[in-house]
Scaffold this active site. Structure first.
Site, PDB file in Angstrom:
ATOM      1  CG  HIS A  33      -2.354  -1.030   1.435  1.00 41.51           C
ATOM      2  ND1 HIS A  33      -3.521  -1.243   0.580  1.00 41.51           N
ATOM      3  CD2 HIS A  33      -1.531  -2.206   1.894  1.00 41.51           C
ATOM      4  CE1 HIS A  33      -4.084  -2.016  -0.165  1.00 41.51           C
ATOM      5  NE2 HIS A  33      -2.791  -3.222   1.043  1.00 41.51           N
ATOM      6  CB  SER A  66     -10.762 -16.434 -19.985  1.00 40.78           C
ATOM      7  OG  SER A  66     -11.092 -17.128 -18.769  1.00 40.78           O
ATOM      8  N   GLY A 119      -7.899 -13.663  -7.443  1.00 38.17           N
ATOM      9  CA  GLY A 119      -8.850 -13.736  -6.121  1.00 38.17           C
ATOM     10  C   GLY A 119      -7.998 -13.222  -5.314  1.00 38.17           C
ATOM     11  CB  SER A 124      -5.210 -13.201 -11.506  1.00 36.09           C
ATOM     12  OG  SER A 124      -5.822 -12.268 -11.289  1.00 36.09           O
ATOM     13  CG  ASP A 169      -0.086  -5.562  -8.369  1.00 33.14           C
ATOM     14  OD1 ASP A 169       0.141  -5.662  -8.111  1.00 33.14           O
ATOM     15  OD2 ASP A 169      -1.601  -5.317  -8.125  1.00 33.14           O
TER      16      ASP A 169
HETATM   17  C1  GLA Z   1      -2.573  -4.476  -5.188  1.00 35.28           C
HETATM   18  C2  GLA Z   1      -2.973  -3.162  -6.031  1.00 35.28           C
HETATM   19  C3  GLA Z   1      -1.292  -2.674  -6.191  1.00 35.28           C
HETATM   20  C4  GLA Z   1      -1.002  -2.207  -4.652  1.00 35.28           C
HETATM   21  C5  GLA Z   1      -1.216  -3.555  -3.541  1.00 35.28           C
HETATM   22  C6  GLA Z   1      -0.567  -3.126  -2.432  1.00 35.28           C
HETATM   23  O1  GLA Z   1      -2.193  -5.628  -5.695  1.00 35.28           O
HETATM   24  O2  GLA Z   1      -3.304  -3.281  -7.620  1.00 35.28           O
HETATM   25  O3  GLA Z   1      -1.272  -1.877  -6.803  1.00 35.28           O
HETATM   26  O4  GLA Z   1      -1.536  -0.984  -4.152  1.00 35.28           O
HETATM   27  O5  GLA Z   1      -2.507  -4.128  -3.584  1.00 35.28           O
HETATM   28  O6  GLA Z   1      -0.031  -3.108  -2.105  1.00 35.28           O
END
Ligand code: GLA
Length: 381
Positions: A33, A66, A119, A124, A169
């Site tokens: 976060h 998918s 999830g 993903s 991500d």
């Molecule tokens: C999810 C969000 C990321 C990041 C994390 C927490 O994976 O997609 O951008 O904020 O939560 O670190």
């Protein structure tokens, strides 16, 4: 996954795909976060991947299928956003159009196969958007740099699907190199690959979530509110993670709860993450592991984004002597990581975690050893 995506494409559309690409899921070693607060993160790509096979379609129409459900979704992607996983693909098309990689009347057929669990906190959605962005730009015959792919994938999710996620991500999915973690400074997008030779277990608790259905967006809003208040103290403050770590007292005085706890986590986590990257560079895994435990505690207590199942994994791992352990990704379920010294220890810890999980919840979690894998790549068709 490549074969499955190609076979699904042929079975659904009666023709061969023109191009394909794949992208990995990820675990975040530390820096939770912090990305949407302009701070550092330290993820690695995992072996599980999503493959997207693509071909041309009728003008202005996206047809997507998918292995998740086998149904073909058909939409005019500029006008309507489908529900579920197909929304991410439509978001990618819109962003590719915004970047003039695709013309406004582009039509595409898309088939998706993945072994990244949905999830489970293993990202993903970024595996899907990055693989789709790469495959669709190949279809358009355009060379799009990995950083641009990451940006397109990020905006697809953030602006179109509406999850107020950060850039972690998509960036790791697009840029990862095998055997390395990636330190990403999210305000500047400066990245640094750091050799990662640690052994990791990924423990999927089986507690599922869709980011949009968790308090994720609420936390993003709390951080923004904390930043606005702290700007009164420090008008030039652009990001929460830029608050001076030594000014904890001032931060506490300026913020009411729960903003105070959220900000304390974010500021502390940024410091921990940069320190962790230094330790990793020097192969000081024992001290590195300690920071993982501290990060988990901060996520649990201050950011309130853990879950009892995650806490149980971390407590058990600690008691059984793991170097470190913590929840990974957004939290509120999903997966934890456990850092171990050796292969025999891997077996011992797996058994210990399974035992205590079974005792508490009457079932085994899914435990997979993970090494740092590589990022998005073109796949032969
Ligand atoms: C999810 C969000 C990321 C990041 C994390 C927490 O994976 O997609 O951008 O904020 O939560 O670190």
């Amino acid at each position: 996954m490549r074969q499955q995506a190609i076979a699904l494409f042929r079975a659904s559309f009666g023709t061969r795909p023109r191009a394909a690409a794949s992208a990995p899921g990820r675990v975040n070693l530390i820096g939770e976060h912090t990305d949407y607060n302009g701070g550092p993160v330290l993820p690695v790509a995992i072996g599980a991947r999503t493959t997207v096979a693509v071909g041309p379609g009728a003008p202005e129409v996206l047809e997507a299928v998918s292995t998740i459900d086998g149904r073909i979704v058909r939409v005019r992607w500029r006008d309507e956003l489908p529900s579920g996983w197909a929304a991410y693909v439509a978001g990618v098309l819109r962003e590719l159009w915004a970047h003039e990689v695709l013309p406004p009347d582009a039509g595409a057929r898309v088939a998706i196969a993945s072994d990244v669990p949905i999830g489970a906190g293993l990202s993903s959605s970024a595996a899907l958007t990055v693989a789709a962005a790469r495959a669709l730009s190949l279809l358009a015959g355009q060379r799009v740099a990995p950083r641009q792919i990451a940006g397109i994938a990020y905006r697809a999710e953030h602006n179109h699907v509406g999850v107020r996620c950060g850039v972690m991500d998509q960036t790791i999915a697009a840029l990862a190199t095998a055997g390395h973690a990636l330190l990403i400074e999210c305000a500047s997008l400066v990245t640094q690959a750091i050799p990662f030779r640690g052994r990791l277990l990924v423990v999927d608790t089986g507690v599922r979530h869709e980011l949009a259905a968790t308090p994720y967006n609420e936390r993003v809003a709390e951080c923004r509110a904390a930043l606005l208040r702290l700007k009164v103290e420090l008008p030039e403050l652009l990001w929460l993670t830029a608050w001076p770590a030594a000014w904890v007292g001032r931060l506490k005085r300026a913020l009411p709860q729960p903003l105070r706890n959220r900000a304390l986590h974010v500021v502390g986590e940024a410091t921990r993450t940069r320190f962790a990257a230094q330790l990793l560079r020097r192969s000081q895994l024992t001290r590195f592991g300690r920071l993982l435990y501290e990060s988990h505690e901060s996520c649990r207590r201050l950011y309130e984004c853990s879950a009892p199942e995650l806490d149980l994994v971390v407590t058990t791992a600690k008691r059984a002597g793991a170097l470190g352990a913590r929840m990974t990704g957004a939290g509120w379920g999903g997966s934890a990581i456990v850092l171990v010294r050796s292969r025999p220890e891997e077996g011992r810890l797996t058994a210990a975690i399974c035992r205590s999980f079974r005792r508490a919840y009457g079932r085994d979690p899914d435990i997979t050893p993970v090494r740092a894998g590589r990022g998005a790549r073109r796949e032969p068709v």
